[in-house]
Design an enzyme around this catalytic site. Sequence first.
Site, mmCIF file in Angstrom:
data_model
loop_
_atom_site.group_PDB
_atom_site.id
_atom_site.type_symbol
_atom_site.label_atom_id
_atom_site.label_comp_id
_atom_site.label_asym_id
_atom_site.label_seq_id
_atom_site.Cartn_x
_atom_site.Cartn_y
_atom_site.Cartn_z
ATOM 1 N N ASP A 139 1.257 -1.356 -0.741
ATOM 2 C CA ASP A 139 0.129 -0.019 0.336
ATOM 3 C C ASP A 139 1.251 1.202 0.119
ATOM 4 O OD1 ASP A 139 0.832 -0.694 2.713
ATOM 5 O OD2 ASP A 139 -1.010 -0.467 3.027
ATOM 6 N N ASN A 193 -7.591 -1.818 14.369
ATOM 7 C CA ASN A 193 -8.584 -2.533 13.851
ATOM 8 C C ASN A 193 -8.706 -3.511 12.966
ATOM 9 O OD1 ASN A 193 -8.040 -0.961 11.350
ATOM 10 N ND2 ASN A 193 -9.346 0.241 11.215
ATOM 11 N N HIS A 219 -6.758 -3.950 9.796
ATOM 12 C CA HIS A 219 -7.068 -4.106 8.980
ATOM 13 C C HIS A 219 -5.725 -4.582 8.432
ATOM 14 C CE1 HIS A 219 -5.030 0.374 9.822
ATOM 15 N NE2 HIS A 219 -3.945 -0.252 8.815
ATOM 16 N N GLU A 276 -9.994 -1.483 5.475
ATOM 17 C CA GLU A 276 -10.440 -1.283 6.452
ATOM 18 C C GLU A 276 -12.015 -1.881 7.028
ATOM 19 O OE1 GLU A 276 -9.260 0.309 8.615
ATOM 20 O OE2 GLU A 276 -8.043 2.579 7.980
HETATM 21 C C1 GLP Z 1 -0.795 0.606 8.215
HETATM 22 C C2 GLP Z 1 -0.413 -0.327 7.439
HETATM 23 C C3 GLP Z 1 -0.469 -1.871 7.696
HETATM 24 C C4 GLP Z 1 0.365 -1.855 8.630
HETATM 25 C C5 GLP Z 1 -0.474 -1.033 9.825
HETATM 26 C C6 GLP Z 1 0.362 -1.283 11.278
HETATM 27 O O1 GLP Z 1 -1.673 1.203 8.632
HETATM 28 N N1 GLP Z 1 -1.271 0.267 5.410
HETATM 29 O O2 GLP Z 1 0.261 -2.021 6.292
HETATM 30 O O3 GLP Z 1 0.439 -3.437 9.399
HETATM 31 O O4 GLP Z 1 -0.133 0.805 9.900
HETATM 32 O O5 GLP Z 1 1.532 -0.870 11.745
HETATM 33 P P1 GLP Z 1 2.474 -0.718 12.921
HETATM 34 O O6 GLP Z 1 3.088 -1.609 12.411
HETATM 35 O O7 GLP Z 1 3.167 -0.142 12.733
HETATM 36 O O8 GLP Z 1 1.670 -0.827 13.874
#
Ligand code: GLP
Length: 241
Positions: free
Chosen positions: A71, A140, A142, A147
Amino acid sequence: MVQTLKWIEAKSYEEMSEIAANIFKEQLQNNKKSVLGLATGGTPEGFYAKMVEAYKAGEISFAEAKSFNLDEYIGIEPSNKASYHYYMDEQLFNHVDMKREDIHVPAGDPSQVEKNTDQYDQMIEEAGGIDIQLLGIGVNGHIGFNEPGTSFESYTNVVELTESTREANKIYFDSIEDVPTHAITMGIKTILNAKKVVLLISGQSKQEAYDRLRSGEVTEDFPASALHKHPDVTVIYCDVK
Ligand code: GLP
């Protein structure tokens, strides 16, 4: 329901990163032309450090591999430190031998987005499909930027970020106003099409998401639960019960 996810409890963040890196190292050693699905966020930073270490030690090469990132935010430049382009260069690509033309991160440039959403899944397919996909998880539930409420049949598309995601990610920006409202992400179907999936879950803020995934419930309200439909998912977790 029958739980098909494979759960590995790591004693520490360090160990979680190492177990994940070992799986990816083995993948590259068995098939140097592997197509890697890559993720961003705080969680995989230790993993990338281990992959760079392994490359520098001559254990693995990325010279014939290809990568597709999950993403990117829409409307921020690759030179912006909060962009996933920047993150990936810093964490991995600047330190290993993967060819630039074999690296794919969805374009966050608004003028490119439409072309990208149409082509990303096709590009993955033409590369032979993703052999192994790394994932983190949002508070949440995702995955990528899919989402709650996203169809399990979705392919790469543009999404609106929820307030909870913008809140969680604001640490990477100067203020909440600077956090983009939209992103481009592989869809749930794109992720489920990967041959193998490795999901990392780390820390107390992910406790609820961990519990919900562990419960086995499958619902589009909790995007990560789509993984119960995949035959080869390894979840490596630490600092959650
Ligand atoms: C972002 C990314 C996800 C990732 C998530 C958790 O929103 N788009 O791909 O898994 O955050 O991130 P973190 O590892 O910083 O908690």
